[in-house]
Design an enzyme around this catalytic site. Sequence first.
Site, short mmCIF file in Angstrom:
data_model
loop_
_atom_site.label_atom_id
_atom_site.label_comp_id
_atom_site.label_asym_id
_atom_site.label_seq_id
_atom_site.Cartn_x
_atom_site.Cartn_y
_atom_site.Cartn_z
N THR A 1 -15.15 35.23 -33.63
CA THR A 1 -14.63 34.59 -32.42
C THR A 1 -13.21 34.04 -32.56
O THR A 1 -12.81 33.60 -33.64
CB THR A 1 -15.56 33.42 -32.01
OG1 THR A 1 -14.88 32.59 -31.05
CG2 THR A 1 -15.92 32.52 -33.19
N GLU B 1 -12.44 31.25 -31.59
CA GLU B 1 -12.57 29.83 -31.95
C GLU B 1 -12.16 29.58 -33.39
O GLU B 1 -11.82 28.46 -33.77
CB GLU B 1 -14.02 29.37 -31.77
CG GLU B 1 -14.37 28.85 -30.41
CD GLU B 1 -13.62 27.59 -30.02
OE1 GLU B 1 -13.76 26.57 -30.71
OE2 GLU B 1 -12.87 27.63 -29.04
N TYR C 1 -19.01 24.81 -34.73
CA TYR C 1 -19.24 26.21 -34.35
C TYR C 1 -18.18 27.13 -34.98
O TYR C 1 -18.51 28.16 -35.59
CB TYR C 1 -19.24 26.34 -32.82
CG TYR C 1 -19.17 27.76 -32.32
CD1 TYR C 1 -20.30 28.57 -32.27
CD2 TYR C 1 -17.94 28.31 -31.89
CE1 TYR C 1 -20.22 29.89 -31.82
CE2 TYR C 1 -17.86 29.62 -31.44
CZ TYR C 1 -19.00 30.40 -31.40
OH TYR C 1 -18.92 31.69 -30.96
N LYS D 1 -18.76 30.05 -37.75
CA LYS D 1 -18.38 31.45 -37.50
C LYS D 1 -17.45 31.99 -38.59
O LYS D 1 -17.45 33.18 -38.88
CB LYS D 1 -17.71 31.57 -36.12
CG LYS D 1 -18.70 31.63 -34.97
CD LYS D 1 -19.37 33.00 -34.88
CE LYS D 1 -20.36 33.07 -33.74
NZ LYS D 1 -21.11 34.33 -33.68
P1 NDP Z 1 -25.20 33.46 -25.82
O1 NDP Z 1 -25.17 32.03 -26.18
O2 NDP Z 1 -25.29 33.84 -24.38
O3 NDP Z 1 -26.45 34.15 -26.57
C1 NDP Z 1 -26.86 33.76 -27.84
C2 NDP Z 1 -28.13 34.50 -28.22
O4 NDP Z 1 -28.56 34.10 -29.53
C3 NDP Z 1 -29.34 34.23 -27.29
O5 NDP Z 1 -30.02 35.44 -27.08
C4 NDP Z 1 -30.20 33.30 -28.13
O6 NDP Z 1 -31.56 33.34 -27.82
C5 NDP Z 1 -29.97 33.90 -29.50
N1 NDP Z 1 -30.38 33.00 -30.60
C6 NDP Z 1 -30.02 31.71 -30.79
N2 NDP Z 1 -30.61 31.23 -31.90
C7 NDP Z 1 -31.34 32.23 -32.43
C8 NDP Z 1 -32.15 32.36 -33.57
N3 NDP Z 1 -32.34 31.33 -34.43
N4 NDP Z 1 -32.77 33.53 -33.83
C9 NDP Z 1 -32.60 34.58 -32.99
N5 NDP Z 1 -31.84 34.53 -31.87
C10 NDP Z 1 -31.21 33.37 -31.61
O7 NDP Z 1 -23.93 34.15 -26.50
P2 NDP Z 1 -23.01 35.36 -25.94
O8 NDP Z 1 -23.88 36.48 -25.53
O9 NDP Z 1 -22.00 34.81 -25.02
O10 NDP Z 1 -22.22 35.74 -27.27
C11 NDP Z 1 -22.75 36.68 -28.20
C12 NDP Z 1 -22.18 36.38 -29.57
O11 NDP Z 1 -20.76 36.49 -29.55
C13 NDP Z 1 -22.46 34.96 -30.10
O12 NDP Z 1 -22.63 35.05 -31.49
C14 NDP Z 1 -21.19 34.19 -29.78
O13 NDP Z 1 -21.01 33.12 -30.67
C15 NDP Z 1 -20.16 35.28 -29.98
N6 NDP Z 1 -18.94 35.16 -29.19
C16 NDP Z 1 -19.02 35.01 -27.84
C17 NDP Z 1 -17.88 34.99 -27.07
C18 NDP Z 1 -17.93 34.83 -25.60
O14 NDP Z 1 -16.90 34.51 -25.00
N7 NDP Z 1 -19.07 35.06 -24.95
C19 NDP Z 1 -16.55 35.14 -27.70
C20 NDP Z 1 -16.59 35.34 -29.13
C21 NDP Z 1 -17.75 35.36 -29.84
P3 NDP Z 1 -32.20 32.26 -26.78
O15 NDP Z 1 -31.66 32.65 -25.45
O16 NDP Z 1 -33.64 32.46 -26.90
O17 NDP Z 1 -31.73 30.91 -27.26
P1 GDR Z 2 -15.21 27.93 -25.36
O1 GDR Z 2 -15.76 28.11 -23.88
O2 GDR Z 2 -15.40 26.56 -25.87
O3 GDR Z 2 -13.81 28.48 -25.37
O4 GDR Z 2 -16.20 28.87 -26.19
P2 GDR Z 2 -16.08 27.04 -22.73
O5 GDR Z 2 -16.18 27.81 -21.48
O6 GDR Z 2 -17.22 26.15 -23.09
O7 GDR Z 2 -14.76 26.12 -22.73
C1 GDR Z 2 -13.48 26.66 -22.45
C2 GDR Z 2 -12.47 25.53 -22.29
O8 GDR Z 2 -12.75 24.82 -21.08
C3 GDR Z 2 -12.66 23.43 -21.35
N1 GDR Z 2 -13.47 22.70 -20.38
C4 GDR Z 2 -14.81 22.78 -20.23
N2 GDR Z 2 -15.72 23.54 -20.88
C5 GDR Z 2 -17.02 23.43 -20.50
N3 GDR Z 2 -17.93 24.20 -21.09
N4 GDR Z 2 -17.41 22.58 -19.52
C6 GDR Z 2 -16.52 21.77 -18.85
O9 GDR Z 2 -16.90 21.00 -17.97
C7 GDR Z 2 -15.16 21.90 -19.22
N5 GDR Z 2 -14.02 21.31 -18.78
C8 GDR Z 2 -13.01 21.79 -19.49
C9 GDR Z 2 -13.19 23.30 -22.77
O10 GDR Z 2 -12.81 22.03 -23.32
C10 GDR Z 2 -12.50 24.50 -23.41
O11 GDR Z 2 -11.20 24.16 -23.78
C11 GDR Z 2 -16.63 30.14 -25.70
C12 GDR Z 2 -18.03 30.41 -26.27
O12 GDR Z 2 -18.55 31.58 -25.68
C13 GDR Z 2 -17.96 30.61 -27.77
O13 GDR Z 2 -19.23 31.02 -28.26
C14 GDR Z 2 -16.93 31.71 -28.06
O14 GDR Z 2 -16.86 31.92 -29.45
C15 GDR Z 2 -15.58 31.31 -27.49
O15 GDR Z 2 -15.72 31.15 -26.09
C16 GDR Z 2 -14.51 32.37 -27.74
#
Ligand code: NDP
Ligand code: GDR
Length: 324
Positions: A126, A128, A150, A154
């Site tokens: 990520t 992050e 987090y 990662k």
């Molecule tokens: P989500 O949070 O939507 O999904 C996370 C998944 O992990 C869910 O299916 C959850 O299951 C599962 N999970 C959590 N804990 C466990 C466990 N102990 N054993 C098995 N499964 C588990 O994430 P995203 O789909 O948005 O992201 C996918 C991946 O990419 C993540 O690793 C995230 O950190 C990474 N990532 C995401 C980005 C983004 O912008 N979306 C950007 C960069 C990286 P359950 O629903 O049952 O809790």
């Molecule tokens: P991020 O996503 O932390 O970048 O992680 P998020 O959407 O939570 O926050 C983005 C930015 O918005 C600011 N923010 C808020 N965020 C949330 N959630 N709620 C609020 O009310 C709010 N107000 C302002 C945050 O401070 C932040 O700066 C996501 C996740 O999907 C991670 O798992 C992934 O790795 C990174 O994106 C890339």
Amino acid sequence: MSKNALITGITGQDGPYLAKFLIEKGYNVYGFLARRGSDTLWRLRYLNIIDDVKIIDGDLLDLSSLIRALETSKADEVYNLAAQSFVGTSWQQPILTTQVTGFSVVNVLEAIRIVNNKIKFYQASTSEMFGKTSETIQCEDTVFHPRSPYGVAKMFGHYITINYRESFNIFGCAGILFNHESPIRGIEFVTRKVTDAVARIKYGKQKKVYLGNIDAQRDWGYAKDYVEAMWLMLQQDKPDDYVVATGKTFSVREMCETAFSYVGLNYKDYVEIDPKLYRPAEVERLLGNPKKAKEKLGWEAKTSMKELIELMAEADLERVKNER
Ligand code: NDP
Ligand code: GDR
């Protein structure tokens, strides 16, 4: 013969988009499902793939369940998407986040070493990890400075993937994905929180939306575009790591402006700041350089921030309209 893929995180945002993409490519798709007290399969239904994904129970923290999942699925490719992925929660549950998001990656890699070290492995790294970066645009070589438990977890997953590649010749790739969103994004993330609020405010079901730091900037893309990059990484001759991003950054404030103006409203009338939503350490600005992904994978983002937010707002308007 069709290939077999195992996806951890099948109930999250990316898992179902990747599953759909692989099913369309002719893969047999297995989803690794952690047991929860309630039904977590709604996203597979939303994308109409619930009958096409074979579910295998397990938990990333349980190595034996991972070994069994690899044996049952006879996986050729493993996509490790499971994580505790909400940055905010990682300060409330730092140890769980470290275990699930960080240490568990070595469980998956060990399962691969034990069952079949020819299995190709994708790790969801990520942006992050860049955290408090001094580079205005981040690429694969940019120094990491994570700002949350987090991000730190990662980084472990990232480097252990590289280490198993270098130590055991495992075909492991880490995709350093920047924020990507969709209509099935979790409601706790800021884009979906805002598009859901826009719909509720439009239909008179909510008055305001409370946000934290709206000056934070992110490089937002569409999850549906990004899962293709994951697959492409595993189709190359050699394993490598890639930044996946749009190359454009916007503030949360600009994202709000886009979402509210889609329904003819001014965000300034509805967005309130709640200092409780500020993070203990913020990542102020992220902007990815997707040059390597474009040159080596032939991948580029197809969807702009405006198109993305509008399609999310549209989906939320539809959802809220149909709510009783
Ligand atoms: P989500 O949070 O939507 O999904 C996370 C998944 O992990 C869910 O299916 C959850 O299951 C599962 N999970 C959590 N804990 C466990 C466990 N102990 N054993 C098995 N499964 C588990 O994430 P995203 O789909 O948005 O992201 C996918 C991946 O990419 C993540 O690793 C995230 O950190 C990474 N990532 C995401 C980005 C983004 O912008 N979306 C950007 C960069 C990286 P359950 O629903 O049952 O809790
Ligand atoms: P991020 O996503 O932390 O970048 O992680 P998020 O959407 O939570 O926050 C983005 C930015 O918005 C600011 N923010 C808020 N965020 C949330 N959630 N709620 C609020 O009310 C709010 N107000 C302002 C945050 O401070 C932040 O700066 C996501 C996740 O999907 C991670 O798992 C992934 O790795 C990174 O994106 C890339």
